[in-house]
Design an enzyme around this catalytic site. Structure first.
Site, mmCIF file in Angstrom:
data_model
loop_
_atom_site.group_PDB
_atom_site.id
_atom_site.type_symbol
_atom_site.label_atom_id
_atom_site.label_comp_id
_atom_site.label_asym_id
_atom_site.label_seq_id
_atom_site.Cartn_x
_atom_site.Cartn_y
_atom_site.Cartn_z
ATOM 1 N N GLY A 127 -37.737 1.772 -59.199
ATOM 2 C CA GLY A 127 -36.781 1.234 -60.234
ATOM 3 C C GLY A 127 -37.147 1.834 -61.598
ATOM 4 O O GLY A 127 -37.806 1.486 -62.546
ATOM 5 N N SER A 129 -34.212 4.295 -63.018
ATOM 6 C CA SER A 129 -32.701 4.355 -63.647
ATOM 7 C C SER A 129 -32.294 3.239 -64.191
ATOM 8 O O SER A 129 -32.471 2.074 -63.651
ATOM 9 C CB SER A 129 -31.693 5.115 -62.627
ATOM 10 O OG SER A 129 -32.139 6.272 -62.471
ATOM 11 N N GLU A 244 -41.363 14.155 -56.165
ATOM 12 C CA GLU A 244 -40.002 13.997 -55.668
ATOM 13 C C GLU A 244 -39.318 15.128 -55.685
ATOM 14 O O GLU A 244 -38.684 15.336 -54.476
ATOM 15 C CB GLU A 244 -39.434 12.790 -56.603
ATOM 16 C CG GLU A 244 -37.961 12.407 -56.166
ATOM 17 C CD GLU A 244 -37.598 11.491 -56.869
ATOM 18 O OE1 GLU A 244 -37.985 11.114 -58.014
ATOM 19 O OE2 GLU A 244 -36.393 10.887 -56.464
ATOM 20 N N ASN A 377 -28.724 18.399 -61.328
ATOM 21 C CA ASN A 377 -29.127 19.573 -61.161
ATOM 22 C C ASN A 377 -28.963 20.507 -62.652
ATOM 23 O O ASN A 377 -29.895 21.209 -62.933
ATOM 24 C CB ASN A 377 -27.919 20.170 -60.300
ATOM 25 C CG ASN A 377 -28.646 20.468 -59.047
ATOM 26 O OD1 ASN A 377 -29.341 19.713 -58.407
ATOM 27 N ND2 ASN A 377 -28.006 21.360 -58.161
ATOM 28 N N GLU A 378 -28.337 19.906 -63.469
ATOM 29 C CA GLU A 378 -28.147 20.405 -64.872
ATOM 30 C C GLU A 378 -29.465 20.301 -65.815
ATOM 31 O O GLU A 378 -29.919 21.188 -66.312
ATOM 32 C CB GLU A 378 -26.915 19.714 -65.710
ATOM 33 C CG GLU A 378 -25.593 20.024 -65.214
ATOM 34 C CD GLU A 378 -25.145 19.329 -63.947
ATOM 35 O OE1 GLU A 378 -25.698 18.388 -63.398
ATOM 36 O OE2 GLU A 378 -24.185 19.797 -63.314
HETATM 37 C C1 LIG Z 1 -26.930 8.050 -54.230
HETATM 38 C C2 LIG Z 1 -28.076 7.878 -55.674
HETATM 39 C C3 LIG Z 1 -29.498 7.249 -55.215
HETATM 40 C C4 LIG Z 1 -30.188 7.199 -56.487
HETATM 41 N N1 LIG Z 1 -31.351 6.522 -56.295
HETATM 42 C C5 LIG Z 1 -32.004 6.118 -57.140
HETATM 43 C C6 LIG Z 1 -33.212 5.219 -56.825
HETATM 44 O O1 LIG Z 1 -33.678 4.878 -55.956
HETATM 45 N N2 LIG Z 1 -33.996 4.958 -58.034
HETATM 46 C C7 LIG Z 1 -33.773 5.281 -59.301
HETATM 47 O O2 LIG Z 1 -34.155 4.914 -60.212
HETATM 48 N N3 LIG Z 1 -32.766 5.992 -59.577
HETATM 49 C C8 LIG Z 1 -31.661 6.466 -58.452
HETATM 50 N N4 LIG Z 1 -30.786 7.184 -58.838
HETATM 51 C C9 LIG Z 1 -30.350 7.330 -60.128
HETATM 52 C C10 LIG Z 1 -30.402 8.879 -60.544
HETATM 53 O O3 LIG Z 1 -31.644 9.398 -60.758
HETATM 54 C C11 LIG Z 1 -29.514 9.197 -61.838
HETATM 55 O O4 LIG Z 1 -28.273 8.992 -61.618
HETATM 56 C C12 LIG Z 1 -29.592 10.586 -62.380
HETATM 57 O O5 LIG Z 1 -31.117 10.405 -62.810
HETATM 58 C C13 LIG Z 1 -28.597 10.875 -63.208
HETATM 59 O O6 LIG Z 1 -28.533 9.772 -64.427
HETATM 60 P P1 LIG Z 1 -27.067 9.175 -64.766
HETATM 61 O O7 LIG Z 1 -26.660 8.843 -63.526
HETATM 62 O O8 LIG Z 1 -27.313 8.304 -65.831
HETATM 63 O O9 LIG Z 1 -26.196 10.198 -65.496
HETATM 64 P P2 LIG Z 1 -26.277 10.908 -66.871
HETATM 65 O O10 LIG Z 1 -27.740 11.043 -67.190
HETATM 66 O O11 LIG Z 1 -25.472 9.963 -67.815
HETATM 67 O O12 LIG Z 1 -25.808 12.407 -66.534
HETATM 68 C C14 LIG Z 1 -24.036 12.435 -66.507
HETATM 69 C C15 LIG Z 1 -23.974 13.921 -66.300
HETATM 70 O O13 LIG Z 1 -24.294 14.650 -67.790
HETATM 71 C C16 LIG Z 1 -25.106 15.799 -67.308
HETATM 72 N N5 LIG Z 1 -26.050 15.623 -68.260
HETATM 73 C C17 LIG Z 1 -27.076 14.714 -68.877
HETATM 74 N N6 LIG Z 1 -27.766 15.118 -69.694
HETATM 75 C C18 LIG Z 1 -27.836 16.591 -69.921
HETATM 76 C C19 LIG Z 1 -28.332 17.612 -70.494
HETATM 77 N N7 LIG Z 1 -29.465 17.293 -71.373
HETATM 78 N N8 LIG Z 1 -28.129 18.913 -70.440
HETATM 79 C C20 LIG Z 1 -26.968 19.093 -69.400
HETATM 80 N N9 LIG Z 1 -26.368 18.262 -68.657
HETATM 81 C C21 LIG Z 1 -26.513 16.775 -68.880
HETATM 82 C C22 LIG Z 1 -25.643 15.269 -65.979
HETATM 83 O O14 LIG Z 1 -26.326 16.389 -65.315
HETATM 84 C C23 LIG Z 1 -24.747 14.677 -65.175
HETATM 85 O O15 LIG Z 1 -23.952 15.652 -64.515
HETATM 86 C C24 LIG Z 1 -29.874 7.390 -57.840
HETATM 87 C C25 LIG Z 1 -28.336 7.906 -57.774
HETATM 88 C C26 LIG Z 1 -27.602 8.317 -56.782
HETATM 89 C C27 LIG Z 1 -26.376 8.892 -57.121
#
Ligand SMILES: Cc1cc2nc3c(=O)[nH]c(=O)nc-3n(C[C@H](O)[C@H](O)[C@H](O)COP(=O)(O)OP(=O)(O)OC[C@H]3O[C@@H](n4cnc5c(N)ncnc54)[C@H](O)[C@@H]3O)c2cc1C
Length: 391
Positions: A127, A129, A244, A377-378
């Site tokens: 937990g 995100s 991880e 990846n970014e």
């Molecule tokens: C299938 C799946 C399983 C998951 N499982 C888990 C889980 O078990 N537990 C958990 O805690 N989380 C989990 N996650 C969440 C995951 O870790 C987050 O989705 C991830 O860290 C991205 O955060 P966000 O979705 O808020 O996107 P955002 O942070 O809003 O990013 C959106 C876009 O903006 C880009 N971006 C953001 N900041 C920057 C920056 N500083 N520089 C350049 N580009 C940037 C990102 O690369 C992305 O392309 C899961 C996600 C998925 C899709």
């Protein structure tokens, strides 16, 4: 060069292959071979079988039930597991929270939680995100307020993988709102059956139920469930996230997917010729195989510690490259199979809450997420630039 890295492992590989051949139940192997999601019962049973052999958490220190194998030996083990179509193990337990508890947990926490991870009897989820805290994790808003002998937790987590199967969740929560955002975060272990915990499914575009959102309303968490010190959660989270990412090279699964595609092209025919005789497909597959060999070599060198690259940058390199390759291989499957990639198959595992949908297209769709979870990846490219290239 690859052979010089792995030449000492011939006997070890044989030992694993023999063990899996004799102990992996046929029904589990068949489900994995056909691309169905593993059921919770598959994952539990396989963990129990591995535990009896002492192999369920190879990454842990020996004193807590680990194997004492080198990181390279552990990678060989995981590759053999994927090649043999063994089900995955619940990674949030043995791979993520287990090592944190071995390192920072109290004796009581170790005694309570580690044995149940080792034998597969308890499942965990992660937990971290929240709806507005993903890449910028330190902006998380879930709060924990100390009231006597327990904390009261309120907030929302999202994208929580396997939460619907989990008995426990390790959470990042805010225990202090003053000062730096990273400073006021703590890590807590929460029983998923606690009153006030609600899990709601998120159905992904491949029509699977893998991720969830979690609502925490006045959830009482005993103080003994705090990991390490209050407000030091960021330190434990960094330790966990590096593990991880190093585990996210996706090497075992990608290698096995690529090998399976190579065999499939040799079998499938179009207008009398095998697909392998299509020069365009053959060239693309060969290019992917070369890139995979380079990735494999990089992973071995990094986990063997011979590169001298900063460990954060190294973990980000193999995570980002591994995700790119996994997506490319899934795309190659679609190109090769054409319209045959489209059907989605139900495996009837509804009782575990999994709407399984194996098939090349569903694999392709869910693999769009590998470059997002575990840190997008970014974000990995930024870490490589900063920690690896000092830009
Ligand atoms: C299938 C799946 C399983 C998951 N499982 C888990 C889980 O078990 N537990 C958990 O805690 N989380 C989990 N996650 C969440 C995951 O870790 C987050 O989705 C991830 O860290 C991205 O955060 P966000 O979705 O808020 O996107 P955002 O942070 O809003 O990013 C959106 C876009 O903006 C880009 N971006 C953001 N900041 C920057 C920056 N500083 N520089 C350049 N580009 C940037 C990102 O690369 C992305 O392309 C899961 C996600 C998925 C899709």
């Amino acid at each position: 060069m690859k052979d010089s890295f792995l030449s000492g492992f011939r006997e070890f590989r044989e030992e694993i292959r023999t063990f899996v051949a004799e102990n992996l139940p046929d029904d589990m192997r068949e489900r994995a071979r056909r691309g169905f999601h593993a059921t919770k019962e598959d994952m539990r049973r396989w963990m129990e079988i591995l535990h009896k052999k002492g192999w369920s958490a190879p990454n842990w220190p020996k004193e807590y039930g680990g194997t004492g194998w080198s990181p390279l030996k552990r990678m060989v083990f995981e590759i053999e597991m994927a090649n043999a179509d063994a089900p995955p193990r619940n990674p949030f337990g043995f791979h993520l929270i287990g090592p944190v508890l071995c390192e920072f947990g109290t004796e009581q926490q170790k005694a309570r939680y580690l044995p149940a991870i080792l034998d597969g009897s308890e499942f965990w989820c992660q937990g971290f995100s929240e709806p507005n805290a993903g890449s910028d994790l330190a902006s998380l808003k879930t709060t924990a307020t100390l009231e006597g002998d327990h904390y009261v937790v309120n907030g929302q987590k999202t994208w929580t993988s396997e939460a619907h199967l989990a008995d426990m969740i390790f959470c990042l929560v805010r225990t202090n709102r003053d000062g730096a955002s990273q400073g006021g975060i703590s890590m807590m272990l929460i029983d998923m059956k606690s009153p006030g915990v609600t899990v709601r499914p998120i159905i992904t575009q491949d029509m699977s139920h893998y991720v969830n959102e979690i609502f925490l309303e006045d959830v009482k968490v005993p103080v003994e469930n705090l990991v390490g010190e209050e407000n030091q959660g960021w330190r434990y989270a960094k330790f966990l996230l590096e593990n991880e990412r190093t585990g996210s090279a996706y090497l075992p699964q990608s290698k096995s997917d690529l090998n399976r595609l190579r065999s499939l092209l040799a079998e499938l025919r179009e207008n009398g010729d095998t697909l392998a005789s299509n020069p365009v497909l053959d060239a693309e597959l060969a290019r992917a195989e070369v890139d995979m060999a380079a990735h494999e070599m990089m992973v071995y060198r990094i986990i063997d510690g011979v590169t001298g690259i900063d460990s954060n940058a190294a973990a980000s390199m193999i995570k980002a490259r591994g995700a790119e390759l996994q997506q490319r291989i899934a795309g190659l499957w679609i190109e090769a199979l054409g319209p045959h990639a489209l059907p989605v198959y139900e495996d009837g595992e509804e009782e575990y809450g999994i709407r399984a949908s194996p098939g090349a297209m569903s694999q392709y769709l869910i693999r769009r997420a590998v470059s997002i979870y575990g840190g997008a990846n970014e974000i990995q490219y930024n870490i490589i630039a900063k920690r690896g290239l000092h830009l």
